[in-house]
Scaffold this active site. Sequence first.
Site, PDB file in Angstrom:
ATOM      1  N   CYS A 178      22.664  24.088  49.326  1.00 39.67           N
ATOM      2  CA  CYS A 178      21.850  24.336  50.516  1.00 39.67           C
ATOM      3  C   CYS A 178      20.477  23.698  50.394  1.00 39.67           C
ATOM      4  O   CYS A 178      19.935  23.199  51.386  1.00 39.67           O
ATOM      5  CB  CYS A 178      21.746  25.836  50.762  1.00 39.67           C
TER       6      CYS A 178
ATOM      7  N   GLU B  77      22.790  28.544  55.277  1.00 38.53           N
ATOM      8  CA  GLU B  77      21.821  27.474  55.499  1.00 38.53           C
ATOM      9  C   GLU B  77      22.481  26.218  56.054  1.00 38.53           C
ATOM     10  O   GLU B  77      21.953  25.586  56.980  1.00 38.53           O
ATOM     11  CB  GLU B  77      21.086  27.135  54.190  1.00 38.53           C
TER      12      GLU B  77
ATOM     13  N   HIS C 192      27.992  27.897  53.853  1.00 36.04           N
ATOM     14  CA  HIS C 192      26.856  28.759  53.514  1.00 36.04           C
ATOM     15  C   HIS C 192      25.960  28.884  54.746  1.00 36.04           C
ATOM     16  O   HIS C 192      25.917  27.985  55.597  1.00 36.04           O
ATOM     17  CB  HIS C 192      26.061  28.158  52.360  1.00 36.04           C
TER      18      HIS C 192
ATOM     19  N   CYS D 184      20.885  27.979  47.350  1.00 35.52           N
ATOM     20  CA  CYS D 184      21.623  27.441  46.210  1.00 35.52           C
ATOM     21  C   CYS D 184      21.391  25.926  46.159  1.00 35.52           C
ATOM     22  O   CYS D 184      20.828  25.351  47.108  1.00 35.52           O
ATOM     23  CB  CYS D 184      23.111  27.760  46.354  1.00 35.52           C
TER      24      CYS D 184
END
Length: 156
Positions: free
Chosen positions: A86, A55, A53, A83
Amino acid sequence: MIDETAAMRRAIALSCQAVAEGGGPFGAVVVRDGVVLGEGRNRVVPDADPTAHAEVVAIRAACAVLGTHDLAGAVLYTSCEPCPMCLGAAWWARVAAVVFGNDREGAAAIGFDDAAIYAEVAAPLAARTLPIRRLLAEEARAGFDAWTAKADRVAY
């Protein structure tokens, strides 16, 4: 030096770049004292890595630049509300703040719905949809004991 508006605009640009590269529409930038320490864009599909992801990628990049796992004082700018994974990475990295553009409801509307994960994490183990159970608890203690005995451990 980068200000907060420029940092968010960079995260948004990275989200668009991620889409062009076959990833999800997410970008992130880690900034401390006006200096960009790391950038990331969603690489889940291109890298066949469910943890890639934006992040997490940005946090990994910033930590590599600094040579530490501790991003205290840094701000994570991200094109979308993080999310649970993250958000956990941001907590473990000890960032000072998270600033986001799109929210989780907007993400859900385009197919990135984290509501089930948030509910799963809050549920007792026995009530979770992903089966989770303990095995070899006494043997597993060996790693904890080794950590506790290690005089030069680095706490995090």
